[in-house]
Write a protein that holds these residues in place. Structure first.
Motif, short mmCIF file in Angstrom:
data_model
loop_
_atom_site.label_atom_id
_atom_site.label_comp_id
_atom_site.label_asym_id
_atom_site.label_seq_id
_atom_site.Cartn_x
_atom_site.Cartn_y
_atom_site.Cartn_z
N PRO A 364 0.71 -1.33 -0.01
CA PRO A 364 -0.07 0.13 0.09
C PRO A 364 0.71 1.40 0.02
O PRO A 364 0.31 2.34 -0.58
CB PRO A 364 -0.68 -0.13 1.24
N TRP A 365 1.83 1.32 0.73
CA TRP A 365 2.84 2.19 0.64
C TRP A 365 3.49 2.61 -0.71
O TRP A 365 3.48 3.77 -1.29
CB TRP A 365 4.02 2.16 1.35
N LEU A 366 3.83 1.52 -1.65
CA LEU A 366 4.13 1.49 -2.83
C LEU A 366 3.10 2.32 -3.67
O LEU A 366 3.42 2.93 -4.63
CB LEU A 366 4.56 0.12 -3.31
N ALA A 367 1.88 1.67 -3.60
CA ALA A 367 0.68 2.33 -4.39
C ALA A 367 0.71 3.43 -3.98
O ALA A 367 0.34 4.22 -5.10
CB ALA A 367 -0.54 1.36 -3.91
N GLY A 368 0.51 4.18 -2.90
CA GLY A 368 0.43 5.62 -2.51
C GLY A 368 1.75 6.41 -3.17
O GLY A 368 1.43 7.50 -3.64
N THR A 369 2.94 5.75 -3.04
CA THR A 369 4.22 6.53 -3.68
C THR A 369 3.96 6.50 -5.31
O THR A 369 4.11 7.66 -5.91
CB THR A 369 5.44 5.61 -3.39
N LEU A 370 3.52 5.29 -6.04
CA LEU A 370 3.23 5.46 -7.16
C LEU A 370 2.13 6.72 -7.63
O LEU A 370 2.06 7.45 -8.61
CB LEU A 370 2.91 4.22 -7.85
N ALA A 371 1.02 6.72 -7.09
CA ALA A 371 -0.14 7.75 -7.24
C ALA A 371 0.20 9.10 -6.93
O ALA A 371 -0.04 9.88 -7.78
CB ALA A 371 -1.35 7.28 -6.23
N GLN A 372 1.50 9.14 -5.85
CA GLN A 372 1.90 10.58 -5.69
C GLN A 372 2.63 10.95 -6.93
O GLN A 372 2.54 12.12 -7.33
CB GLN A 372 2.70 10.67 -4.59
N THR A 373 3.34 10.35 -7.51
CA THR A 373 4.38 10.50 -8.68
C THR A 373 3.75 10.49 -10.03
O THR A 373 4.04 11.30 -10.88
CB THR A 373 5.61 9.64 -8.66
N SER A 374 2.93 9.42 -10.30
CA SER A 374 2.18 9.43 -11.68
C SER A 374 0.68 9.61 -11.92
O SER A 374 0.21 9.63 -12.74
CB SER A 374 2.48 7.85 -12.09
N THR A 376 -3.26 8.94 -9.51
CA THR A 376 -4.21 7.85 -9.00
C THR A 376 -4.64 6.91 -9.88
O THR A 376 -5.01 5.68 -9.46
CB THR A 376 -5.56 8.41 -8.24
N TRP A 377 -4.63 7.14 -11.21
CA TRP A 377 -4.95 6.05 -12.20
C TRP A 377 -4.01 4.76 -12.13
O TRP A 377 -4.41 3.95 -12.51
CB TRP A 377 -4.74 6.88 -13.81
N ILE A 378 -2.77 4.96 -11.47
CA ILE A 378 -1.90 3.93 -11.74
C ILE A 378 -2.50 2.75 -10.61
O ILE A 378 -2.04 1.68 -10.67
CB ILE A 378 -0.44 4.37 -11.09
N LEU A 379 -3.48 2.99 -9.76
CA LEU A 379 -3.84 2.10 -8.78
C LEU A 379 -4.30 0.79 -9.51
O LEU A 379 -4.15 -0.23 -8.93
CB LEU A 379 -4.99 2.82 -7.99
N LEU A 380 -5.10 0.90 -10.44
CA LEU A 380 -5.64 -0.32 -11.14
C LEU A 380 -4.81 -1.12 -11.89
O LEU A 380 -4.75 -2.30 -11.86
CB LEU A 380 -6.90 0.07 -11.90
N PRO A 381 -3.75 -0.49 -12.55
CA PRO A 381 -2.80 -1.30 -13.23
C PRO A 381 -1.88 -2.04 -12.16
O PRO A 381 -1.50 -3.32 -12.36
CB PRO A 381 -2.00 -0.26 -13.99
N PHE A 382 -1.57 -1.30 -11.03
CA PHE A 382 -0.78 -1.88 -9.93
C PHE A 382 -1.76 -3.08 -9.34
O PHE A 382 -1.22 -4.07 -9.35
CB PHE A 382 -0.75 -0.67 -9.02
N ALA A 383 -2.99 -2.96 -9.01
CA ALA A 383 -3.73 -4.00 -8.61
C ALA A 383 -3.85 -5.09 -9.56
O ALA A 383 -3.95 -6.39 -9.03
CB ALA A 383 -5.07 -3.44 -8.39
N THR A 384 -4.05 -4.89 -10.76
CA THR A 384 -3.97 -5.85 -12.01
C THR A 384 -2.93 -6.70 -11.64
O THR A 384 -2.78 -7.90 -11.91
CB THR A 384 -4.34 -5.33 -13.26
N LEU A 385 -1.70 -6.13 -11.55
CA LEU A 385 -0.49 -6.73 -11.60
C LEU A 385 -0.16 -7.62 -10.39
O LEU A 385 0.21 -8.65 -10.53
CB LEU A 385 0.64 -5.73 -11.53
N LEU A 386 -0.53 -7.03 -9.37
CA LEU A 386 -0.64 -7.79 -7.98
C LEU A 386 -1.70 -9.05 -8.13
O LEU A 386 -1.35 -10.21 -7.85
CB LEU A 386 -1.31 -7.17 -6.88
#
Length: 406
Positions: A364-374, A376-386
């Protein structure tokens, strides 16, 4: 332990033991309801605690680290405690530790002590979770029972915020912890009555042999299961923590509608734990097939939310995602007796349970960091990868279960 043994235990149980079994199962559900309430009240109490102690979010957030460290200690140490003293003593120790921490927190201790005592609360929770999962995994119909066990955690997590919010309108935040301490009293009495003491010869036998922890971590299937659950919990918490922000920023939902959608996610997770295992039983799906169906549903729901840019699809997709995610964690707990030797099962459950704290903190920290830099759209690609990683990790475990007939 040979592979067929757990299947025999799954089919039948000695008739005289059934009343005691029922009582211990109901107590397990009640205990997980308390664990869920404890998890659910935290977010509601944070603003009041920040105001009371006059600190910032980062300082009050230190309790997440101390409670997480305590949970890891309790979960990984539960196996040795169960082998030496039995499930009864482990449950009493965990409940007492949590009750003591809750009672002390209710006195409104100094800030340093408030942060430190969260370690004791985490130890108590870790012991309770590991011992109850191990106990139910050793009973008939383990998959159904452990799914319901974790469903009651979800019920508690839904009730916890309501309880905390109601009490905060009438009294101080410390009262919420006092109530949790009080709930522990009937649990202690129940554990004393429902669980017989471990016979001394069994304890002596259990204490012999090589170190349980060292032996268990050399079992590849246990480590794979632990990594699998770390990824699972990381996915579950990432979506639960950042889904609200995603819905507002990427799907233009109002604050209220986004809140309802996230509640639907947690409700779906709870319902999945109540419903999917019985449905799979009626369809005569084996454990491996049921888990594959849930993992496939998880990945499909992630893709649905990601690919369909419509608010209603996102909200419905979250509920579906929670529904299919729900049974995955308890199913791994239930099949642990088929992944390793019987004497290592409590320790294996403790290790896999403890590893979830790693995934639950870092991903979740990594998800938040990615959302901060890229964004919040990144959440679903991140979740799909997991979700895809989960499928890959499940494959060797499913292969072993199918070879053993499940």
């Amino acid at each position: 332990m040979t592979a067929p043994a757990p299947r025999v235990a799954e089919q039948a149980a000695p008739a005289p033991a059934q009343p005691g079994v029922r009582a211990s199962v109901l107590l397990a559900y009640a205990a997980f309801l308390l664990v869920g309430i404890s998890s659910g009240v935290g977010g509601v109490l944070l603003p009041a605690q920040i105001t009371d102690y006059g600190v910032d979010k980062a300082t009050i957030g230190l309790t997440f680290f101390t409670s997480g460290a305590g949970f890891l200690l309790g979960a990984t140490g539960a196996g040795a405690l169960i082998h030496r003293y039995g499930v009864r003593t482990t449950l009493l120790t965990g409940t007492t530790a949590f009750a003591a921490a809750a009672l002390y927190t209710a006195t409104r201790p100094p800030l340093a002590a408030f942060v430190a005592v969260a370690l004791l609360a985490g130890v108590g929770t870790g012991l309770l979770e590991a011992a109850l999962n191990a106990h139910l995994a050793d009973l008939p119909h383990a998959t159904d029972r452990i799914n319901r066990l974790h469903a009651f955690f979800g019920v508690g997590a839904l009730l916890g915020p309501l309880l905390a919010a109601w009490l905060l309108t009438r009294t101080a935040w410390t009262a919420v912890w006092a109530v949790q301490a009080l709930i522990c009293l009937p649990l202690l009495v129940g554990f004393l009555r429902a669980h017989p003491p471990t016979p001394r010869p069994a304890r002596a036998e259990s204490s012999a042999g090589p170190g349980l922890l060292a032996t268990t971590i050399r079992r590849p299937r246990v480590i794979i299961a632990g990594i699998f659950l770390a990824v699972y919990v990381g996915l579950e918490i990432s979506v639960g923590s950042w889904g609200y922000s995603y819905l507002r920023a990427e799907r233009a939902l109002s604050d209220l509608d986004a809140g309802y959608a996230v509640s639907g996610y947690w409700l779906g997770l709870t319902l999945g734990r109540f419903l999917i295992s019985p449905i799979a039983g009626r369809l005569r799906l084996g454990t491996a097939a049921m888990a594959y169906a849930c993992l496939g549903g998880t990945a499909a729901a992630c893709l649905l939310i990601w690919a369909v840019p419509h608010p209603a699809a996102a909200a419905a997709g979250l509920a579906v995602l929670g529904f299919f995610l729900g049974p995955i964690f308890p199913t791994i707990m239930a099949v642990m007796p088929r992944l390793t030797e019987q004497r290592l099962v409590p320790t294996a459950i403790g290790i896999t349970n403890g590893l979830t704290t790693v995934g639950g903190a870092t991903l979740p920290w990594l998800a938040g960091t990615l959302a901060q830099t890229s964004g919040t759209w990144i959440l679903l690609p991140f979740a799909t990868l997991l979700a895809a990683v989960q499928l890959g990790l499940w494959s060797p475990l499913a292969g072993h279960l199918r070879r053993s007939g499940g």
